[in-house]
Write a protein that holds these residues in place. Sequence first.
Motif, PDB file in Angstrom:
ATOM      1  N   ILE A  40       0.845  -1.198   0.000  1.00 31.05           N
ATOM      2  CA  ILE A  40       0.000   0.000   0.000  1.00 31.05           C
ATOM      3  C   ILE A  40       0.879   1.246   0.000  1.00 31.05           C
ATOM      4  O   ILE A  40       0.636   2.192  -0.756  1.00 31.05           O
ATOM      5  CB  ILE A  40      -0.984  -0.011   1.189  1.00 31.05           C
ATOM      6  CG1 ILE A  40      -2.083  -1.046   0.923  1.00 31.05           C
ATOM      7  CG2 ILE A  40      -1.570   1.382   1.422  1.00 31.05           C
ATOM      8  CD1 ILE A  40      -3.012  -1.283   2.089  1.00 31.05           C
ATOM      9  N   VAL A  41       1.903   1.258   0.828  1.00 27.22           N
ATOM     10  CA  VAL A  41       2.828   2.399   0.861  1.00 27.22           C
ATOM     11  C   VAL A  41       3.512   2.556  -0.493  1.00 27.22           C
ATOM     12  O   VAL A  41       3.627   3.667  -1.020  1.00 27.22           O
ATOM     13  CB  VAL A  41       3.865   2.228   1.998  1.00 27.22           C
ATOM     14  CG1 VAL A  41       4.989   3.243   1.877  1.00 27.22           C
ATOM     15  CG2 VAL A  41       3.188   2.336   3.357  1.00 27.22           C
ATOM     16  N   ARG A  42       3.963   1.458  -1.066  1.00 27.12           N
ATOM     17  CA  ARG A  42       4.685   1.498  -2.336  1.00 27.12           C
ATOM     18  C   ARG A  42       3.836   2.080  -3.466  1.00 27.12           C
ATOM     19  O   ARG A  42       4.315   2.863  -4.278  1.00 27.12           O
ATOM     20  CB  ARG A  42       5.151   0.093  -2.724  1.00 27.12           C
ATOM     21  CG  ARG A  42       5.812   0.043  -4.101  1.00 27.12           C
ATOM     22  CD  ARG A  42       6.317  -1.339  -4.427  1.00 27.12           C
ATOM     23  NE  ARG A  42       7.457  -1.611  -3.576  1.00 27.12           N
ATOM     24  CZ  ARG A  42       8.017  -2.803  -3.433  1.00 27.12           C
ATOM     25  NH1 ARG A  42       7.544  -3.848  -4.076  1.00 27.12           N
ATOM     26  NH2 ARG A  42       9.047  -2.973  -2.645  1.00 27.12           N
ATOM     27  N   ILE A  47       1.626   6.383 -10.355  1.00 27.98           N
ATOM     28  CA  ILE A  47       0.860   6.540 -11.592  1.00 27.98           C
ATOM     29  C   ILE A  47       1.040   5.271 -12.419  1.00 27.98           C
ATOM     30  O   ILE A  47       2.008   5.122 -13.154  1.00 27.98           O
ATOM     31  CB  ILE A  47       1.324   7.781 -12.375  1.00 27.98           C
ATOM     32  CG1 ILE A  47       1.167   9.014 -11.508  1.00 27.98           C
ATOM     33  CG2 ILE A  47       0.548   7.922 -13.670  1.00 27.98           C
ATOM     34  CD1 ILE A  47       1.809  10.254 -12.086  1.00 27.98           C
ATOM     35  N   GLY A  48       0.138   4.361 -12.238  1.00 28.23           N
ATOM     36  CA  GLY A  48       0.198   3.082 -12.932  1.00 28.23           C
ATOM     37  C   GLY A  48      -0.144   1.954 -11.974  1.00 28.23           C
ATOM     38  O   GLY A  48      -0.526   2.185 -10.830  1.00 28.23           O
ATOM     39  N   ALA A  49      -0.018   0.726 -12.438  1.00 28.82           N
ATOM     40  CA  ALA A  49      -0.313  -0.478 -11.648  1.00 28.82           C
ATOM     41  C   ALA A  49      -1.692  -0.361 -10.999  1.00 28.82           C
ATOM     42  O   ALA A  49      -1.894  -0.730  -9.853  1.00 28.82           O
ATOM     43  CB  ALA A  49       0.775  -0.734 -10.619  1.00 28.82           C
ATOM     44  N   ARG A  50      -2.626   0.133 -11.763  1.00 26.68           N
ATOM     45  CA  ARG A  50      -3.974   0.379 -11.214  1.00 26.68           C
ATOM     46  C   ARG A  50      -4.650  -0.925 -10.789  1.00 26.68           C
ATOM     47  O   ARG A  50      -5.449  -0.932  -9.859  1.00 26.68           O
ATOM     48  CB  ARG A  50      -4.808   1.145 -12.219  1.00 26.68           C
ATOM     49  CG  ARG A  50      -4.119   2.462 -12.585  1.00 26.68           C
ATOM     50  CD  ARG A  50      -5.025   3.538 -13.025  1.00 26.68           C
ATOM     51  NE  ARG A  50      -4.271   4.674 -13.538  1.00 26.68           N
ATOM     52  CZ  ARG A  50      -3.796   5.667 -12.799  1.00 26.68           C
ATOM     53  NH1 ARG A  50      -3.979   5.656 -11.510  1.00 26.68           N
ATOM     54  NH2 ARG A  50      -3.140   6.667 -13.353  1.00 26.68           N
ATOM     55  N   ASP A  51      -4.317  -2.021 -11.447  1.00 25.23           N
ATOM     56  CA  ASP A  51      -4.882  -3.312 -11.046  1.00 25.23           C
ATOM     57  C   ASP A  51      -4.410  -3.693  -9.655  1.00 25.23           C
ATOM     58  O   ASP A  51      -5.200  -4.168  -8.831  1.00 25.23           O
ATOM     59  CB  ASP A  51      -4.540  -4.397 -12.066  1.00 25.23           C
ATOM     60  CG  ASP A  51      -3.045  -4.626 -12.226  1.00 25.23           C
ATOM     61  OD1 ASP A  51      -2.275  -3.627 -12.239  1.00 25.23           O
ATOM     62  OD2 ASP A  51      -2.629  -5.789 -12.344  1.00 25.23           O
ATOM     63  N   ILE A  52      -3.140  -3.456  -9.373  1.00 22.21           N
ATOM     64  CA  ILE A  52      -2.613  -3.754  -8.037  1.00 22.21           C
ATOM     65  C   ILE A  52      -3.257  -2.827  -7.013  1.00 22.21           C
ATOM     66  O   ILE A  52      -3.681  -3.270  -5.942  1.00 22.21           O
ATOM     67  CB  ILE A  52      -1.072  -3.651  -8.007  1.00 22.21           C
ATOM     68  CG1 ILE A  52      -0.460  -4.865  -8.708  1.00 22.21           C
ATOM     69  CG2 ILE A  52      -0.555  -3.549  -6.563  1.00 22.21           C
ATOM     70  CD1 ILE A  52       1.058  -4.910  -8.716  1.00 22.21           C
ATOM     71  N   GLN A  53      -3.346  -1.554  -7.325  1.00 18.29           N
ATOM     72  CA  GLN A  53      -3.957  -0.605  -6.386  1.00 18.29           C
ATOM     73  C   GLN A  53      -5.400  -1.001  -6.065  1.00 18.29           C
ATOM     74  O   GLN A  53      -5.816  -0.982  -4.901  1.00 18.29           O
ATOM     75  CB  GLN A  53      -3.903   0.806  -6.963  1.00 18.29           C
ATOM     76  CG  GLN A  53      -2.490   1.347  -7.054  1.00 18.29           C
ATOM     77  CD  GLN A  53      -2.426   2.713  -7.707  1.00 18.29           C
ATOM     78  OE1 GLN A  53      -3.382   3.477  -7.692  1.00 18.29           O
ATOM     79  NE2 GLN A  53      -1.277   3.026  -8.289  1.00 18.29           N
ATOM     80  N   THR A  54      -6.153  -1.399  -7.075  1.00 20.69           N
ATOM     81  CA  THR A  54      -7.539  -1.838  -6.874  1.00 20.69           C
ATOM     82  C   THR A  54      -7.586  -3.090  -6.008  1.00 20.69           C
ATOM     83  O   THR A  54      -8.412  -3.189  -5.086  1.00 20.69           O
ATOM     84  CB  THR A  54      -8.214  -2.106  -8.235  1.00 20.69           C
ATOM     85  OG1 THR A  54      -8.229  -0.890  -8.980  1.00 20.69           O
ATOM     86  CG2 THR A  54      -9.629  -2.631  -8.070  1.00 20.69           C
TER      87      THR A  54
END
Length: 95
Positions: A40-42, A47-54
Amino acid sequence: MAEAKDQRHPQYTKDRQIVNELLAQSRQSNRDYADLARLIVRYKGFIGARDIQTDLLKILNNWQLTEEELFVKTRAIHAMGKVYMAQDEGQDDWA
């Protein structure tokens, strides 16, 4: 003003695997909590890796935690001692 183009994080492949494992967890270990908080911190503000963020938000929801509750829990875990096993020593994976 032009929109910023999504970037690919250099740790994406490794992190995607960890996220997939966390999504499949039915019982969480201290390591799982620490990995989730670290990721989460990383990715916060990345700007990107939106799948991981979701998926990170989905994991928080599945585990019935808020981000702040997770961070309180992981601070306590880290205060007790090493979270990561000896095999990880020498690796700095906070980038």
